[in-house]
Design a protein around this motif. Structure first.
Motif, short mmCIF file in Angstrom:
data_model
loop_
_atom_site.label_atom_id
_atom_site.label_comp_id
_atom_site.label_asym_id
_atom_site.label_seq_id
_atom_site.Cartn_x
_atom_site.Cartn_y
_atom_site.Cartn_z
N ASP A 1 0.28 -1.60 -11.20
CA ASP A 1 -0.34 -0.27 -11.13
C ASP A 1 -1.84 -0.35 -11.42
N ARG A 2 -2.21 -1.18 -12.37
CA ARG A 2 -3.63 -1.33 -12.70
C ARG A 2 -4.40 -1.93 -11.53
N TYR A 3 -3.83 -2.96 -10.90
CA TYR A 3 -4.49 -3.58 -9.75
C TYR A 3 -4.53 -2.64 -8.55
N LYS A 4 -3.43 -1.90 -8.33
CA LYS A 4 -3.41 -0.96 -7.21
C LYS A 4 -4.44 0.15 -7.41
N SER A 5 -4.54 0.66 -8.62
CA SER A 5 -5.42 1.79 -8.88
C SER A 5 -6.89 1.44 -8.70
N GLN A 6 -7.24 0.14 -8.88
CA GLN A 6 -8.64 -0.24 -8.69
C GLN A 6 -8.87 -0.90 -7.33
N GLY A 7 -7.85 -0.86 -6.46
CA GLY A 7 -7.99 -1.35 -5.09
C GLY A 7 -8.12 -2.85 -4.97
N SER A 8 -7.46 -3.59 -5.85
CA SER A 8 -7.59 -5.05 -5.83
C SER A 8 -6.87 -5.70 -4.65
N TYR A 9 -5.74 -5.13 -4.25
CA TYR A 9 -4.98 -5.71 -3.14
C TYR A 9 -5.61 -5.31 -1.81
N ALA A 10 -5.99 -6.32 -1.02
CA ALA A 10 -6.59 -6.03 0.29
C ALA A 10 -5.59 -5.28 1.16
N GLU A 11 -6.08 -4.29 1.90
CA GLU A 11 -5.20 -3.50 2.76
C GLU A 11 -4.87 -4.20 4.06
N GLN B 1 0.81 -1.21 0.00
CA GLN B 1 0.00 0.00 0.00
C GLN B 1 0.85 1.27 0.00
N SER B 2 2.03 1.21 0.61
CA SER B 2 2.84 2.42 0.80
C SER B 2 3.99 2.55 -0.20
N ASN B 3 4.10 1.61 -1.14
CA ASN B 3 5.18 1.68 -2.12
C ASN B 3 4.63 1.71 -3.54
N SER B 4 5.46 2.18 -4.46
CA SER B 4 5.03 2.38 -5.84
C SER B 4 4.94 1.06 -6.60
N ALA B 5 4.22 1.10 -7.70
CA ALA B 5 4.11 -0.08 -8.56
C ALA B 5 5.48 -0.52 -9.06
N ILE C 1 5.18 -5.94 -15.69
CA ILE C 1 4.78 -6.25 -14.31
C ILE C 1 4.36 -4.97 -13.60
N GLU C 2 5.15 -3.91 -13.78
CA GLU C 2 4.83 -2.63 -13.16
C GLU C 2 3.48 -2.11 -13.64
N GLN C 3 3.22 -2.24 -14.93
CA GLN C 3 1.95 -1.78 -15.50
C GLN C 3 0.77 -2.53 -14.91
N VAL C 4 0.93 -3.85 -14.75
CA VAL C 4 -0.15 -4.67 -14.19
C VAL C 4 -0.37 -4.34 -12.72
N GLU D 1 9.73 -4.65 -8.93
CA GLU D 1 11.13 -5.06 -8.77
C GLU D 1 11.27 -6.17 -7.72
N VAL D 2 10.45 -6.11 -6.67
CA VAL D 2 10.52 -7.12 -5.61
C VAL D 2 9.98 -8.46 -6.09
N ILE D 3 8.86 -8.45 -6.82
CA ILE D 3 8.21 -9.72 -7.19
C ILE D 3 8.72 -10.28 -8.52
N LYS D 4 9.63 -9.59 -9.19
CA LYS D 4 10.13 -10.04 -10.50
C LYS D 4 10.63 -11.48 -10.50
N PRO D 5 11.33 -11.97 -9.44
CA PRO D 5 11.81 -13.37 -9.47
C PRO D 5 10.71 -14.40 -9.66
N TYR D 6 9.47 -14.06 -9.36
CA TYR D 6 8.36 -15.00 -9.51
C TYR D 6 7.75 -14.95 -10.91
N PHE D 7 8.26 -14.02 -11.73
CA PHE D 7 7.75 -13.86 -13.09
C PHE D 7 8.93 -13.61 -14.04
N GLU D 8 9.83 -14.57 -14.06
CA GLU D 8 11.09 -14.41 -14.78
C GLU D 8 10.90 -14.18 -16.28
N ASP D 9 9.83 -14.72 -16.85
CA ASP D 9 9.60 -14.59 -18.28
C ASP D 9 8.76 -13.37 -18.65
N THR D 10 8.44 -12.54 -17.66
CA THR D 10 7.63 -11.35 -17.90
C THR D 10 8.48 -10.10 -17.77
#
Length: 330
Positions: free
Chosen positions: A277-287, A249-253, A272-275, A258-267
């Motif tokens: 940001d899209r999920y953050k902007s619509q409040g998908s991640y529970a606080e 919640q307190s950090n940028s997309a 990843i940042e764009q996705v 950059e933190v979760i990149k190891p779990y999506f090596e082929d992306t």
């Protein structure tokens, strides 16, 4: 001589106790089965990658089980301790009369995670554009399908009569089916939706998550017996998750990507940042990890609208908020 025997006995006791003390400091292993690998679950990967579980003295063994049925089978057969899957699965298990019910104890996502993708660009898209089209939907009985149909009905569209609804394609094959020419519209998760836009295979025209409101879309759950027998570990697990949720919640997309990149090596990192940001902007991640009663009611309304609610189940029957409330109040 007597003193020597006493000293020898004390040494023997110490030697016996030392391994037990070492063992008691070993981290507890929690086997987690996630229903799919998705940027939608970013806070989970943040908790892993930033060492929040390790800080709590836990070793999380994460495996992807690719589908709700397989995930619940792993949980119920003791192939996993905790499942990350849609809350509707706990209701299905309860309706079958499970003697050891599956309890939702920590929420990860609070909106639908799918997007409506059109074959052609539609800058002035209206939901009525779907009428008389061929819609490639999700698996019947799963949350994506139920939320999709719920939103369509809210927009005045009858999925069964106003469009040609296709639901017989396996979850993993839906993107390929659309790319091969099946359907005018398709309901897709990220990052596939954005990848399709980049490759010119489709165009995102709407978000089901924005339209459906808050719902316990993806939740950590465990068998009731496991929760009772491992209460302290579950508190530690939930606390690690809460730390990750606060960090997200307190950090940028960009920082999250950059933190979760190891779990999506082929992306690609930018994608990843764009996705994210899209999920953050619509409040998908529970606080926070609490699955509240209003969200539970919304879930049941969505299931009922799709004819998939086997029976009414009270919030307190399958949801445990005490763990999340305790760690948030400490």
């Amino acid at each position: 001589m007597k003193h020597l025997r006493t000293f020898s006995l004390l040494c023997l006791v110490f030697i016996c106790i030392l391994p037990m003390a070492a063992c008691s400091n070993q981290p507890s292993t929690i086997r987690v089965a996630e229903v799919t690998r998705s940027i939608f679950y970013a806070p989970q990967y943040v908790a892993l990658e930033k060492g929040y579980f390790t800080e709590e003295g836990l070793n999380v063994d994460l495996k992807t089980t690719w589908g709700g049925d397989k995930t619940m089978t792993a949980l119920l057969s003791n192939g996993a301790d905790v499942a990350l899957v849609g809350s509707e699965t706990s209701i299905y298990v309860h309706a079958r009369g499970a003697s050891d019910p599956v309890i939702n104890f920590a929420q990860l996502t609070q909106t639908d995670g799918t997007f409506l993708v059109a074959r052609e660009a539609q800058p002035d898209f209206e939901w009525d554009d779907l009428k008389d089209s061929t819609f490639l939907g999700q698996r019947k009985g799963g949350m994506p399908q139920m939320v999709g149909e719920f939103v369509l009905k809210e927009k005045g569209i009858d999925p069964q009569t106003d469009l040609n609804l296709i639901q017989n394609v396996e979850f993993a094959n839906i993107p390929n089916a659309f790319a091969s020419g099946t359907g005018d519209y398709v309901q897709l998760f990220e990052p596939t939706a954005s990848i399709f836009e980049q490759e010119g295979k489709g165009h995102i025209v709407a978000s089901f998550g924005t339209e459906s409101g808050h719902v316990p879309y993806t939740v950590f759950m465990a068998r009731s017996s496991y929760l009772n027998e491992n209460e302290k570990d579950m508190e530690k697990f939930t606390n690690a998750l809460y730390k990750a949720q606060q960090w997200v919640q307190s950090n940028s997309a960009k920082e999250i990507a950059e933190v979760i990149k190891p779990y999506f090596e082929d992306t690609d990192l930018q994608l990843i940042e764009q996705v994210v940001d899209r999920y953050k902007s619509q409040g998908s991640y529970a606080e926070n990890p609490i699955l509240d009663e209003e969200e539970w009611k919304n879930l049941k309304a969505i299931m009922d609208s799709s004819g998939e609610l086997p029976k009414d189940v009270a919030h307190e029957t399958l949801v445990n908020t005490s763990i999340a409330e305790k760690i948030m109040n400490d």
